[in-house]
Design an enzyme around this catalytic site. Structure first.
Site, PDB file in Angstrom:
ATOM      1  N   CYS A  16     -50.431 -38.101 -29.989  1.00  0.00           N
ATOM      2  CA  CYS A  16     -51.091 -36.889 -29.515  1.00  0.00           C
ATOM      3  C   CYS A  16     -50.709 -35.649 -30.306  1.00  0.00           C
ATOM      4  O   CYS A  16     -49.638 -35.573 -30.897  1.00  0.00           O
ATOM      5  CB  CYS A  16     -50.733 -36.612 -28.050  1.00  0.00           C
ATOM      6  SG  CYS A  16     -51.150 -37.947 -26.953  1.00  0.00           S
ATOM      7  N   GLY A  42     -53.979 -37.864 -33.666  1.00  0.00           N
ATOM      8  CA  GLY A  42     -54.720 -38.631 -32.670  1.00  0.00           C
ATOM      9  C   GLY A  42     -56.198 -38.575 -32.980  1.00  0.00           C
ATOM     10  O   GLY A  42     -56.760 -37.482 -33.004  1.00  0.00           O
ATOM     11  N   ASN A 117     -48.013 -34.268 -25.222  1.00  0.00           N
ATOM     12  CA  ASN A 117     -47.645 -35.100 -26.368  1.00  0.00           C
ATOM     13  C   ASN A 117     -46.314 -35.763 -26.029  1.00  0.00           C
ATOM     14  O   ASN A 117     -45.339 -35.068 -25.776  1.00  0.00           O
ATOM     15  CB  ASN A 117     -47.509 -34.218 -27.621  1.00  0.00           C
ATOM     16  CG  ASN A 117     -47.013 -34.986 -28.849  1.00  0.00           C
ATOM     17  OD1 ASN A 117     -46.457 -34.388 -29.758  1.00  0.00           O
ATOM     18  ND2 ASN A 117     -47.213 -36.275 -28.891  1.00  0.00           N
ATOM     19  N   GLY A 118     -46.294 -37.083 -26.025  1.00  0.00           N
ATOM     20  CA  GLY A 118     -45.064 -37.799 -25.704  1.00  0.00           C
ATOM     21  C   GLY A 118     -45.358 -38.972 -24.798  1.00  0.00           C
ATOM     22  O   GLY A 118     -46.499 -39.433 -24.714  1.00  0.00           O
ATOM     23  N   TYR A 257     -43.262 -39.534 -41.542  1.00  0.00           N
ATOM     24  CA  TYR A 257     -44.676 -39.907 -41.578  1.00  0.00           C
ATOM     25  C   TYR A 257     -45.601 -39.059 -40.721  1.00  0.00           C
ATOM     26  O   TYR A 257     -46.678 -38.682 -41.155  1.00  0.00           O
ATOM     27  CB  TYR A 257     -44.813 -41.382 -41.161  1.00  0.00           C
ATOM     28  CG  TYR A 257     -46.230 -41.857 -41.029  1.00  0.00           C
ATOM     29  CD1 TYR A 257     -47.068 -41.922 -42.145  1.00  0.00           C
ATOM     30  CD2 TYR A 257     -46.751 -42.235 -39.800  1.00  0.00           C
ATOM     31  CE1 TYR A 257     -48.390 -42.348 -42.037  1.00  0.00           C
ATOM     32  CE2 TYR A 257     -48.063 -42.665 -39.673  1.00  0.00           C
ATOM     33  CZ  TYR A 257     -48.877 -42.715 -40.792  1.00  0.00           C
ATOM     34  OH  TYR A 257     -50.167 -43.125 -40.679  1.00  0.00           O
TER      35      TYR A 257
END
Ligand code: SF4
Length: 489
Positions: A16, A42, A117-118, A257
């Site tokens: 996300c 995402g 996000n998570g 990344y």
């Protein structure tokens, strides 16, 4: 529909990105731009919610930001000076609109929208208890537990209810939330997922990465600190730190990344350029894994900065041995096996004239299942390479992530099944080398990994998870989540 990109199929995927704006008449349009810049985090769905002073508006859609949020009519239908948005990959095996964020609910205290996000690592246990007490879930997303915990909290003010909810969840969360009063942005006490704050003509902006601030023309202000809530209302910006001080462990893979190379990961005092760190990783990789060769070739696109670092350190020329087409969409309808096979080459093709007869060092960021590495090594051999050496800009990925990153279950990770020699045989490379865990920390400016109190979350390499994992086994968690969801939705 199959992917035409053989190299992105076999990556860990960030699940996300979040973006929020408080105090701009163009809030929704800015959020759409910010989400564009976060699209790499995402790509399966996107959504924006706004508040116009009277009511909330939400538009959520499957697919990319472009095509969904570059239309005037959609942005006009999201009026108001406060908006937040989200891009996502599917997390629980279900790619359904009901899981697309921001999630929204009308609570007794007013409307509440949340972009997350998570991953809440104890979501299953919390959800089970909430359902037992009568909560009815609308999605299979772990994010919805925040809404139900706020809704059922016995505290009086919305802020206290929110803090009460946060204290019950474990795992990783960077949140941007909206209420009728204003915007709340926060990070979990370990700061596992990133979240930064910016300013644009008096508006306050929150974003998963600094690149999204750049894209909307905002100035970077600071990172939201681990365990901090930043509350923005008409009265101003204030910070609340309701958790006991904890030793932060931000995700090290953001540097390897996930984050865009033009972002600054701002958790250290000076902030670290993702591009510079990746080059330093490549240089360290060359020191630890030297080889005699004619060319250093990056695996596009994520291997490029590390390949530059490897080439500069080793003195071996950097060359583009794999060419990427910019005109191929993410998917392609492929009717038969033979055409399907050819479709792989649409996006990436070996630069045969350069490769033929050469000893090639390929540099990639990670090996997950190994299927991608196998294809790329074969691509180099088919193009006439005399030797193919693979160098990986992260340590072997041996463990699953439980903090908002899409990893295959542990038994499918190549490094879980095989040692480095076995992996080299599997992918048919002439040699294979990974950066060491201490080497990775050195590239980040540390002297080494502090084993007692590691500076980062590196659990996918070390198995040293920074939180208790209540819902331990990932596939079991997902199965239970789906079963529970089927019973209650
Ligand atoms: Fe990042 Fe790996 Fe930790 Fe997940 S387990 S948060 S990918 S370092």
């Amino acid at each position: 529909m199959l992917t035409t990109n053989p190299f992105e199929d076999d990556k860990l995927r960030e699940e996300c990105g979040v973006f929020g704006v408080w105090g701009s008449e163009s809030a929704s349009a800015l959020v759409a731009l910010g989400l564009h810049a976060l699209q790499h985090r995402g790509q399966e769905a996107a959504g924006i919610s706004s508040w116009d002073g009277h009511q909330f508006h939400t538009h959520r859609a499957m697919g990319h930001v472009a095509g969904n949020f570059d239309r005037d009519d959609i942005i006009r239908a999201l009026p108001g000076s406060m908006a937040c948005g989200h891009v996502r990959y599917a997390t629980t095996g279900e790619t359904a609109l009901r899981n697309v964020q921001p999630l929204y609910a009308d609570l007794a205290s007013g409307g509440f929208a949340i972009a997350h996000n998570g991953n809440v690592s104890n979501a299953m246990a919390i959800k089970r208890e909430l359902v037992r007490r009568g909560s009815i879930f609308q999605s299979t997303s772990d994010t919805e537990v925040f809404i139900h915990l706020v809704a059922t909290s016995t505290y009086r003010t919305l802020l206290d209810k929110f803090v009460d909810a946060l204290k019950q969840v474990e795992g990783a969360y960077s949140l941007v939330c909206m209420t009728t009063e204003g915007m709340v942005a926060c990070r979990d006490p370990l700061g596992i997922r990133p979240l930064v704050m910016g300013e644009l003509n008096g508006a306050t902006i929150f974003a998963s990465e600094t690149v999204a601030l750049d894209v909307v023309g905002a100035t970077y202000v600071r990172t939201v600190e681990p365990g901090e809530l930043v509350i923005v209302t008409a009265s101003g910006v204030r910070s609340v730190k309701p958790f006991p001080a904890a030793h932060a462990r931000p995700c090290i893979f953001e540097h390897v990344y996930f984050s865009r190379p033009d972002s600054i990961v701002a958790d250290s005092a000076q902030g670290l350029s993702v591009y510079d760190v990746r080059k330093a990783i490549g240089a360290q990789l060359a020191i630890e894994n030297p080889v005699e060769a004619d060319l250093v070739v990056p695996v596009p696109d994520s291997g490029t900065p590390a390949a530059i670092g490897y080439a500069q350190q080793s003195g071996i020329p950097f060359e583009l041995g794999i060419i990427r087409s910019h005109y191929v969409g993410r998917t392609f309808i492929q009717p038969g096996d033979q055409v399907r096979h050819l479709g792989v080459k649409l996006k990436h093709n070996a630069n045969r004239a350069l490769i033929a007869g050469k000893r090639v060092v390929l540099v990639d960021d990670s090996i997950v299942r190994g299927t991608t590495s196998l294809k790329i090594v074969q691509m180099m051999r088919d193009a006439g390479a005399s030797e193919v050496h693979l160098r990986i800009a992260s340590p072997p990925t041996r463990h699953s992530c439980f903090y908002g990153v899409d990893t295959p279950e542990r038994t499918k990770l190549l490094a879980h099944k095989l040692d480095v020699g076995g992996m080299q045989d599997f992918i048919h490379a002439d040699s294979l080398g990974f950066i060491s865990i201490d080497g990775l920390y050195r590239a980040l400016g540390e002297t080494q990994r502090a084993d007692i109190r590691p500076q980062y979350c590196d659990a996918c390499f070390t198995g040293d998870y920074p939180t208790r994992l209540t819902d331990q086994d990932d596939s079991a968690v997902e199965d239970q989540f789906e079963m529970l969801a089927e019973r209650v939705v």
